[in-house]
Design a protein around this motif. Structure first.
Motif, PDB file in Angstrom:
ATOM      1  N   THR A  15      -6.085  13.194  -7.001  1.00  0.00           N
ATOM      2  CA  THR A  15      -7.533  13.210  -7.252  1.00  0.00           C
ATOM      3  C   THR A  15      -8.306  13.057  -5.949  1.00  0.00           C
ATOM      4  O   THR A  15      -7.917  12.260  -5.094  1.00  0.00           O
ATOM      5  CB  THR A  15      -7.974  12.085  -8.209  1.00  0.00           C
ATOM      6  N   GLY A  19     -13.813   6.653  -4.322  1.00  0.00           N
ATOM      7  CA  GLY A  19     -13.468   5.364  -4.923  1.00  0.00           C
ATOM      8  C   GLY A  19     -12.233   5.406  -5.795  1.00  0.00           C
ATOM      9  O   GLY A  19     -11.980   4.467  -6.561  1.00  0.00           O
ATOM     10  N   ARG A  20     -11.458   6.448  -5.665  1.00  0.00           N
ATOM     11  CA  ARG A  20     -10.247   6.606  -6.493  1.00  0.00           C
ATOM     12  C   ARG A  20      -9.291   5.414  -6.335  1.00  0.00           C
ATOM     13  O   ARG A  20      -8.878   5.074  -5.228  1.00  0.00           O
ATOM     14  CB  ARG A  20      -9.542   7.921  -6.122  1.00  0.00           C
ATOM     15  N   GLU A  81      -5.858   9.514 -15.294  1.00  0.00           N
ATOM     16  CA  GLU A  81      -6.218  10.103 -16.595  1.00  0.00           C
ATOM     17  C   GLU A  81      -7.730  10.254 -16.671  1.00  0.00           C
ATOM     18  O   GLU A  81      -8.463   9.268 -16.596  1.00  0.00           O
ATOM     19  CB  GLU A  81      -5.726   9.184 -17.712  1.00  0.00           C
ATOM     20  N   TYR A  82      -8.180  11.502 -16.795  1.00  0.00           N
ATOM     21  CA  TYR A  82      -9.607  11.802 -16.945  1.00  0.00           C
ATOM     22  C   TYR A  82      -9.808  12.451 -18.313  1.00  0.00           C
ATOM     23  O   TYR A  82      -9.404  13.601 -18.524  1.00  0.00           O
ATOM     24  CB  TYR A  82     -10.068  12.765 -15.839  1.00  0.00           C
ATOM     25  N   ASN A  83     -10.405  11.701 -19.225  1.00  0.00           N
ATOM     26  CA  ASN A  83     -10.589  12.197 -20.594  1.00  0.00           C
ATOM     27  C   ASN A  83      -9.293  12.774 -21.158  1.00  0.00           C
ATOM     28  O   ASN A  83      -9.252  13.874 -21.684  1.00  0.00           O
ATOM     29  CB  ASN A  83     -11.726  13.226 -20.641  1.00  0.00           C
ATOM     30  N   VAL A 111      -2.133   6.997 -14.010  1.00  0.00           N
ATOM     31  CA  VAL A 111      -3.020   5.899 -13.607  1.00  0.00           C
ATOM     32  C   VAL A 111      -4.219   5.895 -14.551  1.00  0.00           C
ATOM     33  O   VAL A 111      -4.857   6.938 -14.746  1.00  0.00           O
ATOM     34  CB  VAL A 111      -3.524   6.102 -12.157  1.00  0.00           C
ATOM     35  N   ALA A 113      -7.672   3.395 -16.268  1.00  0.00           N
ATOM     36  CA  ALA A 113      -8.447   2.170 -16.388  1.00  0.00           C
ATOM     37  C   ALA A 113      -8.079   1.472 -17.695  1.00  0.00           C
ATOM     38  O   ALA A 113      -8.110   0.251 -17.792  1.00  0.00           O
ATOM     39  CB  ALA A 113      -9.934   2.500 -16.361  1.00  0.00           C
ATOM     40  N   GLY A 114      -7.736   2.247 -18.676  1.00  0.00           N
ATOM     41  CA  GLY A 114      -7.361   1.716 -19.987  1.00  0.00           C
ATOM     42  C   GLY A 114      -5.923   1.218 -20.006  1.00  0.00           C
ATOM     43  O   GLY A 114      -5.243   1.167 -18.979  1.00  0.00           O
ATOM     44  N   ARG A 120      -1.130   9.544 -21.668  1.00  0.00           N
ATOM     45  CA  ARG A 120      -1.680  10.759 -22.286  1.00  0.00           C
ATOM     46  C   ARG A 120      -1.810  11.877 -21.270  1.00  0.00           C
ATOM     47  O   ARG A 120      -1.534  13.042 -21.580  1.00  0.00           O
ATOM     48  CB  ARG A 120      -3.012  10.426 -22.963  1.00  0.00           C
ATOM     49  N   VAL A 146      -5.714  -0.206 -13.808  1.00  0.00           N
ATOM     50  CA  VAL A 146      -5.415  -0.155 -12.365  1.00  0.00           C
ATOM     51  C   VAL A 146      -6.430  -0.962 -11.541  1.00  0.00           C
ATOM     52  O   VAL A 146      -6.098  -1.453 -10.451  1.00  0.00           O
ATOM     53  CB  VAL A 146      -5.317   1.321 -11.890  1.00  0.00           C
TER      54      VAL A 146
HETATM   55  C1  FMN Z   1     -14.095  11.804 -15.563  1.00  0.00           C
HETATM   56  C2  FMN Z   1     -13.292  10.575 -15.862  1.00  0.00           C
HETATM   57  C3  FMN Z   1     -12.665  10.437 -17.077  1.00  0.00           C
HETATM   58  C4  FMN Z   1     -11.894   9.299 -17.368  1.00  0.00           C
HETATM   59  N1  FMN Z   1     -11.194   9.225 -18.543  1.00  0.00           N
HETATM   60  C5  FMN Z   1     -10.364   8.187 -18.775  1.00  0.00           C
HETATM   61  C6  FMN Z   1      -9.524   8.158 -19.922  1.00  0.00           C
HETATM   62  O1  FMN Z   1      -9.504   9.075 -20.719  1.00  0.00           O
HETATM   63  N2  FMN Z   1      -8.724   7.066 -20.119  1.00  0.00           N
HETATM   64  C7  FMN Z   1      -8.694   6.037 -19.212  1.00  0.00           C
HETATM   65  O2  FMN Z   1      -7.951   5.077 -19.418  1.00  0.00           O
HETATM   66  N3  FMN Z   1      -9.463   6.044 -18.110  1.00  0.00           N
HETATM   67  C8  FMN Z   1     -10.274   7.105 -17.866  1.00  0.00           C
HETATM   68  N4  FMN Z   1     -11.019   7.156 -16.706  1.00  0.00           N
HETATM   69  C9  FMN Z   1     -10.916   6.063 -15.761  1.00  0.00           C
HETATM   70  C10 FMN Z   1      -9.839   6.336 -14.736  1.00  0.00           C
HETATM   71  O3  FMN Z   1      -8.589   6.288 -15.344  1.00  0.00           O
HETATM   72  C11 FMN Z   1     -10.008   5.307 -13.659  1.00  0.00           C
HETATM   73  O4  FMN Z   1     -11.036   5.755 -12.789  1.00  0.00           O
HETATM   74  C12 FMN Z   1      -8.771   4.932 -12.885  1.00  0.00           C
HETATM   75  O5  FMN Z   1      -9.187   4.128 -11.813  1.00  0.00           O
HETATM   76  C13 FMN Z   1      -7.927   6.085 -12.332  1.00  0.00           C
HETATM   77  O6  FMN Z   1      -8.687   7.102 -11.742  1.00  0.00           O
HETATM   78  P1  FMN Z   1      -9.168   7.104 -10.192  1.00  0.00           P
HETATM   79  O7  FMN Z   1      -7.951   7.278  -9.340  1.00  0.00           O
HETATM   80  O8  FMN Z   1     -10.115   8.262 -10.094  1.00  0.00           O
HETATM   81  O9  FMN Z   1      -9.838   5.793  -9.931  1.00  0.00           O
HETATM   82  C14 FMN Z   1     -11.798   8.262 -16.413  1.00  0.00           C
HETATM   83  C15 FMN Z   1     -12.452   8.407 -15.165  1.00  0.00           C
HETATM   84  C16 FMN Z   1     -13.157   9.546 -14.889  1.00  0.00           C
HETATM   85  C17 FMN Z   1     -13.794   9.698 -13.529  1.00  0.00           C
END
Ligand code: FMN
Length: 190
Positions: A15, A19-20, A81-83, A111, A113-114, A120, A146
């Motif tokens: 990604t 801020g990832r 995981e994005y959506n 990875v 947030a949930g 998935r 995470v």
């Molecule tokens: C567009 C978008 C959709 C996301 N959808 C989900 C999701 O479906 N399930 C989830 O657990 N977290 C979701 N997140 C949160 C991410 O999993 C979270 O940001 C996590 O830190 C990993 O992504 P990152 O590396 O971009 O930070 C979403 C974040 C973004 C930006």
């Protein structure tokens, strides 16, 4: 007996988001891979790849990226995981290679947030891996919540991930060794 040449297993940070949090996961897995003499690794940050968005597929190859994938015995994909899906840019970048992936191993670290550790997104990636000719292992990295897993210095705070990642790497190494043997010793019928 001669020492076998190390397996080359790059880690692709999947990604480009500002801020990832996946960055910390990628660095952690890279560190665990680096501890092993039998593995050579490097971080491939998707942000640094020169892949335009005006077309799709192999026409857009980044020569340096393609050369690394060609040399690789296995890949680790670190995928947020994005959506429930994977970042669009990751798919766009993966689509720029094809023959480079054939009969190579892949391990996926999800990875999120949930609380589902990216399970998935991993499920959604499996058919893509198959189409690319990559062989998935039956162990994943699942980095749930995470935002709570790393301290302000990016250090892992939950030691349970050390054992899990060790298991993940052992499986990936076995698959990478097996497939390297096959690529180098077992001819394919045409
Ligand atoms: C567009 C978008 C959709 C996301 N959808 C989900 C999701 O479906 N399930 C989830 O657990 N977290 C979701 N997140 C949160 C991410 O999993 C979270 O940001 C996590 O830190 C990993 O992504 P990152 O590396 O971009 O930070 C979403 C974040 C973004 C930006």
């Amino acid at each position: 007996m001669a020492t076998p040449r190390p397996l080359f297993i790059p880690v692709l940070l999947g990604t480009p988001r500002q801020g990832r949090m996946s960055k910390y996961v990628a660095r952690f897995v890279l560190g665990e891979l680096s501890k092993r003499d039998a593995i050579e690794t490097t971080l491939i940050d998707i942000r640094t790849l020169a892949v335009p968005i005006t077309d799709a597929g192999e026409a857009l190859k980044d020569p340096h990226f393609s050369a690394m994938i060609m040399r690789a015995d296995a890949l680790v994909l670190v995928v947020p995981e994005y959506n429930r899906g994977y970042p669009g840019l990751l798919k766009h970048v993966l689509d720029t290679n094809l023959k480079e992936y054939i009969h190579k191993a892949v391990g996926i670290c999800g990875v999120s947030a949930g609380g589902f550790g990216g399970t998935r997104v991993i499920e959604n990636l499996l058919p893509v891996m198959r189409e690319l000719g990559l062989l998935t292992i039956f162990w994943d990295g699942n980095f749930s919540a995470v935002q709570n897993l790393f301290d302000a210095h990016g250090m892992l705070v939950d030691p349970a991930y050390l054992k899990r990642t060790d298991k993940f790497i052992k499986e990936l190494v076995w698959m990478a060794q097996t497939l390297r043997y096959g690529r180098e010793n077992i001819p394919r019928e045409q």
